[in-house]
Design an enzyme around this catalytic site. Structure first.
Site, mmCIF file in Angstrom:
data_model
loop_
_atom_site.group_PDB
_atom_site.id
_atom_site.type_symbol
_atom_site.label_atom_id
_atom_site.label_comp_id
_atom_site.label_asym_id
_atom_site.label_seq_id
_atom_site.Cartn_x
_atom_site.Cartn_y
_atom_site.Cartn_z
ATOM 1 N N TYR A 12 0.919 -1.253 -0.015
ATOM 2 C CA TYR A 12 -0.096 0.074 -0.223
ATOM 3 C C TYR A 12 0.947 1.399 0.231
ATOM 4 C CZ TYR A 12 -4.418 -2.240 -0.059
ATOM 5 O OH TYR A 12 -5.457 -2.986 -0.341
ATOM 6 N N ASN B 244 -13.056 2.803 -7.519
ATOM 7 C CA ASN B 244 -11.809 3.134 -7.406
ATOM 8 C C ASN B 244 -11.315 3.904 -6.254
ATOM 9 O OD1 ASN B 244 -11.532 2.105 -10.226
ATOM 10 N ND2 ASN B 244 -11.446 4.227 -11.090
ATOM 11 N N ASP C 246 -8.510 5.647 -5.738
ATOM 12 C CA ASP C 246 -7.369 6.656 -6.006
ATOM 13 C C ASP C 246 -7.815 8.011 -5.988
ATOM 14 O OD1 ASP C 246 -8.797 7.035 -8.482
ATOM 15 O OD2 ASP C 246 -7.770 5.760 -9.545
ATOM 16 N N HIS D 188 -15.370 1.130 -2.458
ATOM 17 C CA HIS D 188 -14.138 0.215 -2.100
ATOM 18 C C HIS D 188 -13.333 1.236 -1.104
ATOM 19 C CE1 HIS D 188 -15.043 -2.824 -5.084
ATOM 20 N NE2 HIS D 188 -16.014 -2.991 -4.227
ATOM 21 N N CYS E 7 -7.121 3.322 12.680
ATOM 22 C CA CYS E 7 -6.752 2.389 13.635
ATOM 23 C C CYS E 7 -7.666 1.192 13.606
ATOM 24 C CB CYS E 7 -6.389 3.149 14.972
ATOM 25 S SG CYS E 7 -5.876 2.267 16.170
ATOM 26 N N CYS F 273 -3.613 5.363 20.571
ATOM 27 C CA CYS F 273 -3.798 4.093 21.327
ATOM 28 C C CYS F 273 -2.562 2.921 21.219
ATOM 29 C CB CYS F 273 -5.023 3.549 21.052
ATOM 30 S SG CYS F 273 -5.384 2.342 19.760
ATOM 31 N N GLY G 246 -14.847 1.139 -17.725
ATOM 32 C CA GLY G 246 -13.443 0.655 -17.407
ATOM 33 C C GLY G 246 -13.585 -0.418 -16.121
ATOM 34 N N THR G 247 -14.741 -1.392 -16.005
ATOM 35 C CA THR G 247 -14.617 -2.259 -14.940
ATOM 36 C C THR G 247 -14.910 -3.464 -15.760
ATOM 37 O OG1 THR G 247 -15.559 -2.860 -13.018
ATOM 38 C CG2 THR G 247 -17.158 -1.709 -14.531
ATOM 39 N N SER G 248 -14.406 -4.686 -14.955
ATOM 40 C CA SER G 248 -14.454 -5.863 -15.523
ATOM 41 C C SER G 248 -15.719 -6.462 -15.207
ATOM 42 C CB SER G 248 -13.371 -6.859 -15.005
ATOM 43 O OG SER G 248 -13.411 -6.800 -13.598
HETATM 44 C C1 BJW Z 1 -10.327 0.221 -19.516
HETATM 45 C C2 BJW Z 1 -9.171 0.591 -20.042
HETATM 46 C C3 BJW Z 1 -9.233 2.068 -20.471
HETATM 47 C C4 BJW Z 1 -8.404 -1.146 -19.312
HETATM 48 N N1 BJW Z 1 -10.470 2.464 -20.684
HETATM 49 N N2 BJW Z 1 -11.423 0.795 -19.534
HETATM 50 C C5 BJW Z 1 -18.159 -15.765 -5.452
HETATM 51 C C6 BJW Z 1 -19.184 -15.278 -6.048
HETATM 52 C C7 BJW Z 1 -19.863 -14.083 -6.169
HETATM 53 C C8 BJW Z 1 -18.845 -13.145 -5.317
HETATM 54 C C9 BJW Z 1 -18.012 -13.770 -4.192
HETATM 55 C C10 BJW Z 1 -17.808 -14.884 -4.419
HETATM 56 N N3 BJW Z 1 -16.592 -15.179 -3.617
HETATM 57 C C11 BJW Z 1 -16.495 -14.166 -2.983
HETATM 58 C C12 BJW Z 1 -17.330 -13.027 -3.145
HETATM 59 C C13 BJW Z 1 -17.309 -11.793 -2.842
HETATM 60 C C14 BJW Z 1 -16.203 -11.170 -3.343
HETATM 61 C C15 BJW Z 1 -16.208 -11.077 -5.005
HETATM 62 O O1 BJW Z 1 -17.003 -10.435 -5.573
HETATM 63 N N4 BJW Z 1 -15.286 -11.736 -5.225
HETATM 64 C C16 BJW Z 1 -15.353 -12.035 -6.943
HETATM 65 C C17 BJW Z 1 -14.077 -11.488 -7.335
HETATM 66 C C18 BJW Z 1 -15.652 -13.376 -7.075
HETATM 67 N N5 BJW Z 1 -16.632 -9.636 -2.949
HETATM 68 C C19 BJW Z 1 -16.317 -9.087 -1.639
HETATM 69 O O2 BJW Z 1 -15.686 -9.795 -0.745
HETATM 70 C C20 BJW Z 1 -16.985 -7.793 -1.151
HETATM 71 N N6 BJW Z 1 -17.453 -7.684 -0.110
HETATM 72 C C21 BJW Z 1 -18.756 -8.487 0.186
HETATM 73 O O3 BJW Z 1 -19.094 -9.305 -0.544
HETATM 74 O O4 BJW Z 1 -19.170 -8.399 1.475
HETATM 75 C C22 BJW Z 1 -20.373 -9.262 1.722
HETATM 76 C C23 BJW Z 1 -19.727 -10.187 2.663
HETATM 77 C C24 BJW Z 1 -19.114 -9.968 3.823
HETATM 78 C C25 BJW Z 1 -18.716 -10.949 4.696
HETATM 79 C C26 BJW Z 1 -18.708 -12.018 4.488
HETATM 80 C C27 BJW Z 1 -19.448 -12.615 3.298
HETATM 81 C C28 BJW Z 1 -20.009 -11.530 2.544
HETATM 82 C C29 BJW Z 1 -15.682 -6.889 -1.098
HETATM 83 C C30 BJW Z 1 -15.066 -6.559 -2.421
HETATM 84 C C31 BJW Z 1 -13.767 -5.585 -2.125
HETATM 85 C C32 BJW Z 1 -13.169 -5.390 -3.570
HETATM 86 N N7 BJW Z 1 -11.686 -4.819 -3.170
HETATM 87 C C33 BJW Z 1 -10.880 -4.534 -4.390
HETATM 88 C C34 BJW Z 1 -9.442 -4.097 -3.704
HETATM 89 C C35 BJW Z 1 -9.644 -2.635 -3.000
HETATM 90 C C36 BJW Z 1 -8.476 -1.858 -2.408
HETATM 91 C C37 BJW Z 1 -7.317 -1.899 -3.113
HETATM 92 O O5 BJW Z 1 -7.349 -1.363 -4.172
HETATM 93 O O6 BJW Z 1 -6.201 -2.229 -2.711
HETATM 94 O O7 BJW Z 1 -11.317 -3.527 -5.089
HETATM 95 S S1 BJW Z 1 -10.473 -5.873 -5.196
HETATM 96 C C38 BJW Z 1 -10.394 -4.902 -6.752
HETATM 97 O O8 BJW Z 1 -11.330 -5.444 -7.736
HETATM 98 C C39 BJW Z 1 -10.655 -3.454 -6.332
HETATM 99 C C40 BJW Z 1 -11.624 -3.012 -7.585
HETATM 100 O O9 BJW Z 1 -12.508 -1.921 -7.144
HETATM 101 C C41 BJW Z 1 -12.308 -4.238 -7.782
HETATM 102 C C42 BJW Z 1 -12.950 -4.223 -9.255
HETATM 103 O O10 BJW Z 1 -11.998 -4.161 -10.202
HETATM 104 P P1 BJW Z 1 -12.154 -3.323 -11.515
HETATM 105 O O11 BJW Z 1 -12.291 -1.894 -11.206
HETATM 106 O O12 BJW Z 1 -13.415 -3.811 -12.145
HETATM 107 O O13 BJW Z 1 -10.875 -3.838 -12.411
HETATM 108 P P2 BJW Z 1 -10.603 -4.790 -13.047
HETATM 109 O O14 BJW Z 1 -8.960 -4.614 -13.312
HETATM 110 O O15 BJW Z 1 -11.015 -5.873 -12.844
HETATM 111 O O16 BJW Z 1 -10.853 -4.289 -14.493
HETATM 112 C C43 BJW Z 1 -10.475 -3.247 -15.443
HETATM 113 C C44 BJW Z 1 -11.236 -2.959 -16.542
HETATM 114 O O17 BJW Z 1 -10.745 -1.915 -17.364
HETATM 115 C C45 BJW Z 1 -11.082 -4.240 -17.681
HETATM 116 O O18 BJW Z 1 -12.460 -4.621 -18.309
HETATM 117 C C46 BJW Z 1 -10.349 -3.701 -18.722
HETATM 118 O O19 BJW Z 1 -10.817 -4.068 -20.003
HETATM 119 C C47 BJW Z 1 -10.738 -2.259 -18.587
HETATM 120 N N8 BJW Z 1 -9.792 -1.153 -19.241
HETATM 121 N N9 BJW Z 1 -8.024 0.071 -19.824
HETATM 122 C C48 BJW Z 1 -11.417 1.866 -20.295
HETATM 123 N N10 BJW Z 1 -8.127 2.805 -20.947
HETATM 124 ZN ZN ZN Z 2 -5.986 3.842 17.859
#
Ligand code: BJW
Ligand code: ZN
Length: 254
Positions: free
Chosen positions: A68, A103, A105, A120, A128, A152, A189-191
């Site tokens: 990070y 995002n 950022d 997110h 903390c 703390c 821009g999301t998968s």
């Molecule tokens: C362009 C481009 C250009 C490139 N122009 N486009 C099974 C089934 C369903 C769900 C789950 C499952 N197993 C587990 C889950 C739940 C899980 C989940 O969804 N997992 C799946 C991956 C399977 N979800 C969670 O855990 C969430 N919480 C939750 O469900 O809580 C309920 C719960 C709680 C307790 C117990 C049980 C349930 C939380 C999800 C948190 C995601 N966090 C992250 C990290 C954030 C911190 C960090 O950055 O360090 O968030 S993961 C990462 O993925 C980040 C993003 O926001 C997120 C989405 O990714 P994004 O933005 O779509 O990026 P990419 O790289 O995937 O795609 C980029 C796209 O851009 C591509 O399509 C390119 O083509 C395109 N592109 N250039 C336009 N120039």
């Molecule tokens: Zn503290």
């Protein structure tokens, strides 16, 4: 003049009162922020579950913080791109315009967008895990290794949502409401594979919105979108803004 946009999309945007942009990592790719998935994505080098979960943090906080701290430095040195700026101009065209972003950022806010819901978290914030006190980026980056709380002594973590964690309640509620009243939803821009965020464009469509996707690649959303615009957001969004601004000002005159 030729346009990559259909008459249906332009008509929907010309008539729209509420427009919601749903954004992901591809939105920031042209600013130099790596995406998560794909050949150059973050997860091609690191395993998601080893870095972006509470269990990973508890197991090896130094490793997670190293990752990070590096991303915080990269993100602080980059700038919003033409796509972010087009969304800022678009908010001036509609009475109700919101951005629902996955995002962390802060680039939408730095560009000047005002109605931004963060699903997110935000990499510029930290807190903390023991007492909940916030900590600034300057404060955490000044400490070496795992930063601790000035109040703390507890461990500080970035204010982002990891796998298995709930999304911030207020941002989620406002995002659901915005999607439910949207006339047009632009998924940019999301998968579209991380839930529950990925359910929001589908909610907008179910509630009657015209759903358009902007992405150079196809995604699971492509099959349900009313329109798929293939290309990078930094090119597509400025062109879309120009077309819509012209047609909305024309429709106001007549
Ligand atoms: C362009 C481009 C250009 C490139 N122009 N486009 C099974 C089934 C369903 C769900 C789950 C499952 N197993 C587990 C889950 C739940 C899980 C989940 O969804 N997992 C799946 C991956 C399977 N979800 C969670 O855990 C969430 N919480 C939750 O469900 O809580 C309920 C719960 C709680 C307790 C117990 C049980 C349930 C939380 C999800 C948190 C995601 N966090 C992250 C990290 C954030 C911190 C960090 O950055 O360090 O968030 S993961 C990462 O993925 C980040 C993003 O926001 C997120 C989405 O990714 P994004 O933005 O779509 O990026 P990419 O790289 O995937 O795609 C980029 C796209 O851009 C591509 O399509 C390119 O083509 C395109 N592109 N250039 C336009 N120039
Ligand atoms: Zn503290």
């Amino acid at each position: 003049m030729s346009t990559p946009f259909s008459t249906r999309l332009l008509s929907a945007l010309t008539a729209a009162r509420c427009v919601v942009a749903f954004t992901g990592a591809g939105m920031s790719a042209e600013s130099g922020v790596p995406t998560f998935r794909g050949t150059d994505g973050i997860w091609s080098k690191f395993k998601a579950e080893e870095l972006a979960s509470m269990s990973a943090f508890m197991k090896n906080p130094a490793l997670v913080w190293e990752w990070y701290a590096e991303r915080k430095r990269v993100i602080s040195g980059i700038h919003p791109n033409a796509g972010h700026l087009a969304l800022v101009r678009m908010q001036g065209l509609f009475p109700d315009f919101a951005i629902v972003t996955q995002n962390i950022d802060n680039l939408h806010q730095r560009a000047g967008s005002t109605m931004v819901y963060e699903l997110h978290g935000n990499i510029e914030r930290n807190y903390c895990i023991k007492c909940g006190a916030p900590a600034s980026n300057d404060e955490v980056l000044a400490q070496h290794g795992v930063p601790t709380c000035a109040r703390c002594g507890g461990t500080i973590r970035p204010d982002v949502v990891w796998f298995g964690e709930m999304l911030p309640e207020d941002d989620w509620r406002h995002s659901e409401r915005a999607m439910s009243r949207a006339d047009v939803c632009l998924s940019i821009g999301t998968s579209g594979i991380v839930y529950p965020a990925a359910s929001l464009p589908l909610l907008a469509k179910q509630q009657g919105a015209f759903l358009a996707e902007v992405n150079p690649e196809r995604t699971p959303l492509s099959d349900v979108a009313d329109e798929v615009i293939t290309g990078p957001s930094g090119v597509i969004l400025p062109a879309l803004f120009d077309q819509v601004a012209a047609s909305r000002s024309h429709s106001l005159q007549y």
